[in-house]
Design a protein around this motif. Structure first.
Motif, short mmCIF file in Angstrom:
data_model
loop_
_atom_site.label_atom_id
_atom_site.label_comp_id
_atom_site.label_asym_id
_atom_site.label_seq_id
_atom_site.Cartn_x
_atom_site.Cartn_y
_atom_site.Cartn_z
N ILE A 268 -13.44 0.98 -4.05
CA ILE A 268 -12.67 0.66 -2.85
C ILE A 268 -11.82 1.81 -2.50
N GLU A 269 -11.70 1.97 -1.42
CA GLU A 269 -10.55 3.05 -1.18
C GLU A 269 -9.75 2.82 0.21
N VAL A 270 -8.76 3.32 0.13
CA VAL A 270 -7.84 3.33 1.53
C VAL A 270 -8.09 4.48 2.25
N SER A 271 -8.93 4.36 3.23
CA SER A 271 -9.39 5.45 3.89
C SER A 271 -8.44 6.06 4.99
N ALA A 272 -7.39 5.21 5.47
CA ALA A 272 -6.56 5.86 6.60
C ALA A 272 -5.27 4.87 6.38
N LEU A 273 -4.22 5.57 6.88
CA LEU A 273 -2.77 4.94 7.14
C LEU A 273 -2.19 5.48 8.04
N ASP A 274 -1.65 4.73 8.97
CA ASP A 274 -0.66 4.81 9.86
C ASP A 274 0.68 4.53 9.79
N PHE A 275 1.49 5.58 10.10
CA PHE A 275 2.94 5.69 9.75
C PHE A 275 3.70 5.61 11.14
N PHE A 276 4.80 4.69 11.24
CA PHE A 276 5.96 4.78 12.41
C PHE A 276 7.07 5.26 11.73
N ALA A 277 7.77 6.21 12.48
CA ALA A 277 8.96 6.84 11.99
C ALA A 277 10.18 5.95 12.70
N THR A 278 11.00 5.61 12.40
CA THR A 278 12.40 4.99 12.68
C THR A 278 12.71 5.97 13.78
N GLY A 279 13.06 5.41 14.93
CA GLY A 279 13.41 6.46 16.11
C GLY A 279 12.42 6.88 16.72
N GLY A 280 11.15 6.71 16.49
CA GLY A 280 10.06 6.96 17.17
C GLY A 280 9.07 7.91 16.50
N GLY A 281 7.89 8.11 16.99
CA GLY A 281 7.02 9.00 16.36
C GLY A 281 5.91 8.29 15.52
N LEU B 157 0.90 -1.04 0.13
CA LEU B 157 0.03 -0.06 0.08
C LEU B 157 0.94 1.33 -0.03
N ARG B 158 2.15 1.12 -0.54
CA ARG B 158 2.98 2.40 -0.37
C ARG B 158 2.79 3.09 -1.48
N SER B 159 2.06 2.74 -2.39
CA SER B 159 1.69 3.28 -3.83
C SER B 159 0.38 2.89 -3.80
N ALA B 160 -0.52 4.09 -4.69
CA ALA B 160 -2.12 3.61 -4.84
C ALA B 160 -2.32 2.43 -5.30
N PRO B 161 -2.93 1.30 -4.56
CA PRO B 161 -3.02 -0.06 -5.31
C PRO B 161 -4.30 0.19 -6.32
N LYS B 162 -4.03 -0.85 -7.14
CA LYS B 162 -4.92 -1.37 -8.11
C LYS B 162 -5.58 -2.55 -7.80
N PHE B 163 -6.75 -2.55 -7.07
CA PHE B 163 -7.42 -3.55 -6.57
C PHE B 163 -8.09 -4.32 -7.71
N ASP B 164 -7.65 -5.59 -7.63
CA ASP B 164 -8.31 -6.50 -8.91
C ASP B 164 -9.58 -6.99 -8.26
N ILE B 165 -10.71 -6.72 -9.06
CA ILE B 165 -11.82 -7.13 -8.84
C ILE B 165 -12.77 -7.59 -9.95
N GLU B 166 -13.78 -8.20 -9.87
CA GLU B 166 -14.40 -9.11 -10.76
C GLU B 166 -15.75 -8.56 -10.68
N SER C 124 -0.35 0.27 9.91
CA SER C 124 -1.94 0.17 9.79
C SER C 124 -2.33 0.80 8.64
N ALA C 125 -3.55 0.06 8.00
CA ALA C 125 -4.16 0.60 7.02
C ALA C 125 -5.75 0.14 7.38
N THR C 126 -6.62 1.11 6.76
CA THR C 126 -8.29 1.06 6.88
C THR C 126 -8.51 1.01 5.40
N ILE C 127 -9.39 -0.09 5.20
CA ILE C 127 -9.92 -0.10 3.51
C ILE C 127 -11.27 -0.16 3.68
N ARG C 128 -11.96 0.78 2.88
CA ARG C 128 -13.46 0.74 2.76
C ARG C 128 -13.84 0.34 1.47
N ILE C 129 -14.62 -0.79 1.62
CA ILE C 129 -15.06 -1.67 0.38
C ILE C 129 -16.54 -1.29 0.13
#
Length: 390
Positions: free
Chosen positions: A277-290, A260-269, A326-331
């Motif tokens: 489909i949308e990636v509605s939230a992303l949580d990031f952790f920085a090396t060293g804290g944060g 999910l580091r780049s905008a995904p192309k979700f394979d659907i039928e 962490s990532a939240t996906i809404r379908i």
């Protein structure tokens, strides 16, 4: 040396503690040291040493660290698992059974005799500290086991501290080991008169429970098959989370969030009936804290477009030192067959938490199949690790 002194044994001056390995002078010296004890005393002490040796591995060390952290016991300065176990044997012998139970749970996690259950994040309180709830759960566990009510039982409740493998965040886990007197067995043994006799040997049955109130996940380790563990999960909900819906079993599968580091192309039928489909939230952790959390802003812009517009090459999706945790996906499922449009939301958290929709089994399996298709979860473990004992 301190261990033997705690057992009332005093090594002579000049005793060489430096030798290593079986068959060395150290082993011979220890055998000589024990020779003054009675045969029964020697057997008891050697059995204790064998038990410590069985825990002297990576699982045993991690279990001891988690339990000691939960009890605020400082292990700083100790060298290796042997030092840690000897410290517990000398100063905290009652914790060794917890280390053993935790190591067993860790070894069986993700395999047979183990299930994890995910509650909805409904914000409703849990009564995990309630004495009445614990007693009620224990009584219901006895009923699930279908054992006579006169059988002895005991529940050991304790806290452990797990560390998130990426962020290092401390996660407090409430654990319980339920010990129940099982049906005794008849075995041959030498009796007081040194002749073979058939003796009745009591047996103990164990049920393990680990409760992560932060992620609202419980793990249950017990024999009897999936249906039995489902009953334990319902009993937990009844006594500790009466305001919440019955939890959903969630397979333990590593999540693969780098996809999910780049905008995904979700394979659907077409048969999926998915409107969008949308990636509605992303949580990031920085090396060293944060930590940083970003949520989708609106219909006219995706989360990826917002991060590109607002941060460019400094976006945590592109800059070094950031990991997606962490990532939240809404379908969104289109309306059809007189059914209204609905949205299924799933959150993936490292290393292996998947909050599948807590609606119907059909919806859960549908989303799980999509995650497998999109390669956002790792392949299932090999068959030999998931065979069920019934």
């Amino acid at each position: 040396m301190t261990f033997f002194q705690s057992k009332g044994l005093q090594a002579p001056d000049g005793f060489d503690w430096a030798s290593e390995g079986r068959g060395t002078a150290l082993v011979a010296s220890i055998e000589s040291l024990l020779s003054d004890l009675t045969d029964r005393q020697q057997d008891a002490l050697k059995a204790e040493l064998d038990h410590l040796a069985s825990l002297a591995n990576s699982n045993g060390l991690l279990s001891a660290e988690q339990i000691c952290a939960g009890q605020s016991i400082d292990l700083e300065g100790l060298e290796g698992v042997e030092d840690v176990l000897l410290l517990l044997a000398i100063q905290y012998p009652h914790l060794l059974d917890r280390v053993s139970a935790q190591a067993s749970l860790m070894q069986r996690t993700g395999g047979k005799q183990w299930s994890a259950f995910q509650f909805e994040d409904d914000g409703k309180p849990w009564a995990i500290s309630s004495t009445a709830a614990r007693e009620g759960f224990l009584n219901e566990a006895i009923a699930i086991l279908e054992l006579p009510t006169h059988r002895k039982r005991e529940a050991d409740w304790f806290k452990v501290i797990r560390l998130h493998p990426i962020t290092g965040e401390e996660i407090e886990i409430l654990q319980a080991t339920i010990y129940v007197e099982e049906r005794a067995e008849s075995e041959l043994a030498f009796g007081p008169s040194d002749t073979l006799e058939r003796q009745i040997v009591p047996k103990v049955l164990e049920v393990g429970l680990a409760c992560n109130a932060q992620d609202r996940v419980i793990e249950i380790c017990a024999k009897g098959g999936k249906e039995v563990r489902d009953q334990y999960a319902k009993a937990f909900a009844k006594h500790f989370a009466p305001e919440s819906e019955t939890p959903v079993e969630t397979p333990r599968r590593d999540v693969l969030l780098d996809k999910l580091r780049s905008a995904p192309k979700f394979d659907i039928e077409p048969a999926d009936g998915i409107e969008r489909i949308e990636v509605s939230a992303l949580d990031f952790f920085a090396t060293g804290g944060g930590f940083s959390r970003f949520e989708r802003r609106g219909d006219g812009e995706t989360l990826y477009q917002f991060l590109e517009r607002r941060f460019g090459t400094a976006s945590p999706l592109k800059a070094s030192g950031w990991q997606i945790v962490s990532a939240t996906i809404r379908i969104v499922i289109a309306a059809r067959d007189s059914k209204r449009r609905k949205t299924l939301t799933v959150t993936l958290r490292t290393p292996n938490t998947t909050t599948l929709p807590n609606k119907t089994e059909t919806d859960r399996q549908f989303v799980f199949d999509l995650l497998e298709r999109w390669q956002l979860i790792a392949p299932p473990p090999k068959d030999e690790f998931v065979l069920e004992d019934v």
